[in-house]
Write a protein that holds these residues in place. Structure first.
Motif, PDB file in Angstrom:
ATOM      1  N   THR A   1       0.701  -1.169  -0.077  1.00 50.82           N
ATOM      2  CA  THR A   1       0.097   0.035   0.008  1.00 50.82           C
ATOM      3  C   THR A   1       0.946   1.391   0.304  1.00 50.82           C
ATOM      4  N   VAL A   2       2.037   1.212   0.767  1.00 49.79           N
ATOM      5  CA  VAL A   2       2.782   2.367   0.776  1.00 49.79           C
ATOM      6  C   VAL A   2       3.504   2.711  -0.624  1.00 49.79           C
ATOM      7  N   GLU A   3       3.851   1.420  -1.167  1.00 44.76           N
ATOM      8  CA  GLU A   3       4.479   1.413  -2.268  1.00 44.76           C
ATOM      9  C   GLU A   3       3.512   2.088  -3.373  1.00 44.76           C
ATOM     10  N   ARG A   4       2.324   1.670  -3.487  1.00 46.92           N
ATOM     11  CA  ARG A   4       1.398   2.194  -4.368  1.00 46.92           C
ATOM     12  C   ARG A   4       0.959   3.598  -4.362  1.00 46.92           C
ATOM     13  N   ILE A   5       1.064   4.136  -3.079  1.00 44.92           N
ATOM     14  CA  ILE A   5       0.952   5.583  -2.767  1.00 44.92           C
ATOM     15  C   ILE A   5       1.886   6.316  -3.290  1.00 44.92           C
ATOM     16  N   GLU A   6       3.326   5.745  -3.339  1.00 45.51           N
ATOM     17  CA  GLU A   6       4.465   6.737  -3.426  1.00 45.51           C
ATOM     18  C   GLU A   6       4.826   6.436  -4.995  1.00 45.51           C
ATOM     19  N   ARG A   7       4.011   5.598  -5.835  1.00 46.88           N
ATOM     20  CA  ARG A   7       3.851   5.380  -7.131  1.00 46.88           C
ATOM     21  C   ARG A   7       2.781   6.135  -7.746  1.00 46.88           C
ATOM     22  N   GLY A   8       2.071   6.614  -7.132  1.00 45.28           N
ATOM     23  CA  GLY A   8       1.190   7.247  -7.485  1.00 45.28           C
ATOM     24  C   GLY A   8      -0.278   6.781  -7.861  1.00 45.28           C
ATOM     25  N   ASP A   9      -0.341   5.410  -7.639  1.00 43.25           N
ATOM     26  CA  ASP A   9      -1.446   4.516  -7.736  1.00 43.25           C
ATOM     27  C   ASP A   9      -2.572   4.953  -7.054  1.00 43.25           C
ATOM     28  N   SER A  10      -3.601   4.425  -7.217  1.00 45.89           N
ATOM     29  CA  SER A  10      -4.865   4.881  -6.549  1.00 45.89           C
ATOM     30  C   SER A  10      -5.065   3.633  -5.476  1.00 45.89           C
ATOM     31  N   VAL A  11      -5.388   4.360  -4.205  1.00 42.76           N
ATOM     32  CA  VAL A  11      -5.539   3.395  -2.928  1.00 42.76           C
ATOM     33  C   VAL A  11      -6.749   3.805  -2.251  1.00 42.76           C
ATOM     34  N   GLN A  12      -7.248   3.154  -1.453  1.00 43.70           N
ATOM     35  CA  GLN A  12      -8.327   3.535  -0.647  1.00 43.70           C
ATOM     36  C   GLN A  12      -8.161   4.505   0.386  1.00 43.70           C
ATOM     37  N   VAL A  13      -9.148   5.423   0.434  1.00 44.31           N
ATOM     38  CA  VAL A  13      -8.835   6.654   1.546  1.00 44.31           C
ATOM     39  C   VAL A  13      -8.481   6.317   2.683  1.00 44.31           C
ATOM     40  N   VAL A  14      -9.109   5.085   3.228  1.00 42.61           N
ATOM     41  CA  VAL A  14      -8.765   4.949   4.656  1.00 42.61           C
ATOM     42  C   VAL A  14      -7.348   4.429   4.973  1.00 42.61           C
ATOM     43  N   ASN A  15      -6.809   3.844   3.935  1.00 37.87           N
ATOM     44  CA  ASN A  15      -5.466   3.423   4.140  1.00 37.87           C
ATOM     45  C   ASN A  15      -4.687   4.590   3.887  1.00 37.87           C
ATOM     46  N   PHE A  16      -5.011   5.618   3.207  1.00 39.86           N
ATOM     47  CA  PHE A  16      -4.131   6.845   2.935  1.00 39.86           C
ATOM     48  C   PHE A  16      -4.238   7.601   4.187  1.00 39.86           C
ATOM     49  N   ILE A  17      -5.375   7.609   5.022  1.00 37.69           N
ATOM     50  CA  ILE A  17      -5.530   8.239   6.177  1.00 37.69           C
ATOM     51  C   ILE A  17      -4.705   7.596   7.190  1.00 37.69           C
ATOM     52  N   LYS A  18      -4.896   6.441   7.326  1.00 39.03           N
ATOM     53  CA  LYS A  18      -3.762   5.855   8.178  1.00 39.03           C
ATOM     54  C   LYS A  18      -2.187   6.069   8.082  1.00 39.03           C
ATOM     55  N   VAL A  19      -2.011   6.117   6.719  1.00 36.83           N
ATOM     56  CA  VAL A  19      -0.362   6.631   6.362  1.00 36.83           C
ATOM     57  C   VAL A  19      -0.164   8.044   6.779  1.00 36.83           C
ATOM     58  N   LEU A  20      -1.083   8.791   6.502  1.00 34.73           N
ATOM     59  CA  LEU A  20      -0.852  10.393   6.876  1.00 34.73           C
ATOM     60  C   LEU A  20      -0.932  10.510   8.557  1.00 34.73           C
ATOM     61  N   ARG A  21      -1.647   9.609   9.330  1.00 35.55           N
ATOM     62  CA  ARG A  21      -1.596   9.562  10.675  1.00 35.55           C
ATOM     63  C   ARG A  21      -0.383   9.127  11.255  1.00 35.55           C
ATOM     64  N   ALA A  22       0.130   8.293  10.679  1.00 38.35           N
ATOM     65  CA  ALA A  22       1.550   7.676  10.849  1.00 38.35           C
ATOM     66  C   ALA A  22       2.603   8.919  10.777  1.00 38.35           C
ATOM     67  N   CYS A  23       2.256   9.469   9.889  1.00 38.99           N
ATOM     68  CA  CYS A  23       3.278  10.530   9.303  1.00 38.99           C
ATOM     69  C   CYS A  23       3.118  11.879  10.527  1.00 38.99           C
ATOM     70  N   GLY A  24       2.017  11.876  11.188  1.00 32.71           N
ATOM     71  CA  GLY A  24       1.629  13.133  11.741  1.00 32.71           C
ATOM     72  C   GLY A  24       1.045  14.133  10.974  1.00 32.71           C
ATOM     73  N   MET A  25       0.626  14.007   9.777  1.00 33.38           N
ATOM     74  CA  MET A  25      -0.052  15.008   8.718  1.00 33.38           C
ATOM     75  C   MET A  25      -1.449  14.984   8.441  1.00 33.38           C
ATOM     76  N   LEU A  26      -2.132  13.913   9.230  1.00 31.90           N
ATOM     77  CA  LEU A  26      -3.733  14.108   9.177  1.00 31.90           C
ATOM     78  C   LEU A  26      -4.131  15.289   9.474  1.00 31.90           C
ATOM     79  N   GLU A  27      -4.003  15.969  10.594  1.00 31.11           N
ATOM     80  CA  GLU A  27      -4.502  17.393  10.712  1.00 31.11           C
ATOM     81  C   GLU A  27      -4.268  18.327   9.558  1.00 31.11           C
ATOM     82  N   SER A  28      -2.864  18.388   8.986  1.00 27.86           N
ATOM     83  CA  SER A  28      -2.606  19.062   7.758  1.00 27.86           C
ATOM     84  C   SER A  28      -3.638  18.831   6.773  1.00 27.86           C
TER      85      SER A  28
END
Length: 138
Positions: free
Chosen positions: A44-71
């Motif tokens: 999933t992380v590889e797909r996000i970094e490649r620019g492929d489409s992923v589920q929004v919930v997975n993208f939000i999980k990655v943003l939360r882990a990066c501390g970027m969800l509030e932004s």
């Protein structure tokens, strides 16, 4: 901040993925570490970094882990009224001082009132059984 206008959805996803990869590298995280922190798969992380489409919930999980969800959530401003707007609309009433009870309140009256409520469910003709009173035996 660069002014960038994505021409297509795919180019926006690619730009987002490149920025996520740069952020991950700046923090010295591997894709596997970010995936583990996020609770998603490494793929999933590889797909996000490649620019492929992923589920929004997975993208939000990655943003939360990066501390970027509030932004990310701040993209769309909160449209609820501010406290001042609520005050002007009359939804918030002005604060009033809390008044203390009068000093001449007799605590015996309060105890008697509570005792009356306590005995309300018992028959009135049973005078031999009176409720227990504190310090009665002294």
């Amino acid at each position: 901040m660069n002014a960038y206008s994505a021409q297509t959805d795919e180019s926006a996803l690619t730009l987002l993925g490149k920025r996520l990869a740069a952020f991950r590298i700046r923090n010295n995280w591997t894709q596997a570490q970010l995936a583990e922190q996020s609770g998603v798969s490494k793929g999933t992380v590889e797909r996000i970094e490649r620019g492929d489409s992923v589920q929004v919930v997975n993208f939000i999980k990655v943003l939360r882990a990066c501390g970027m969800l509030e932004s990310f959530l701040s993209i769309f401003p909160d449209d609820s009224p501010s406290p001042m707007q609520l005050l002007y609309m009359g939804k918030i009433k002005s604060r009033q001082r809390v008044r203390s009870p009068h000093k001449n309140t007799n605590t015996a009256n309060i105890l008697a009132d509570n005792a009356a409520e306590y005995n309300a469910d018992k028959p009135a003709n049973d005078a031999s059984k009176t409720p227990w009173v504190w310090n009665e035996d002294k």
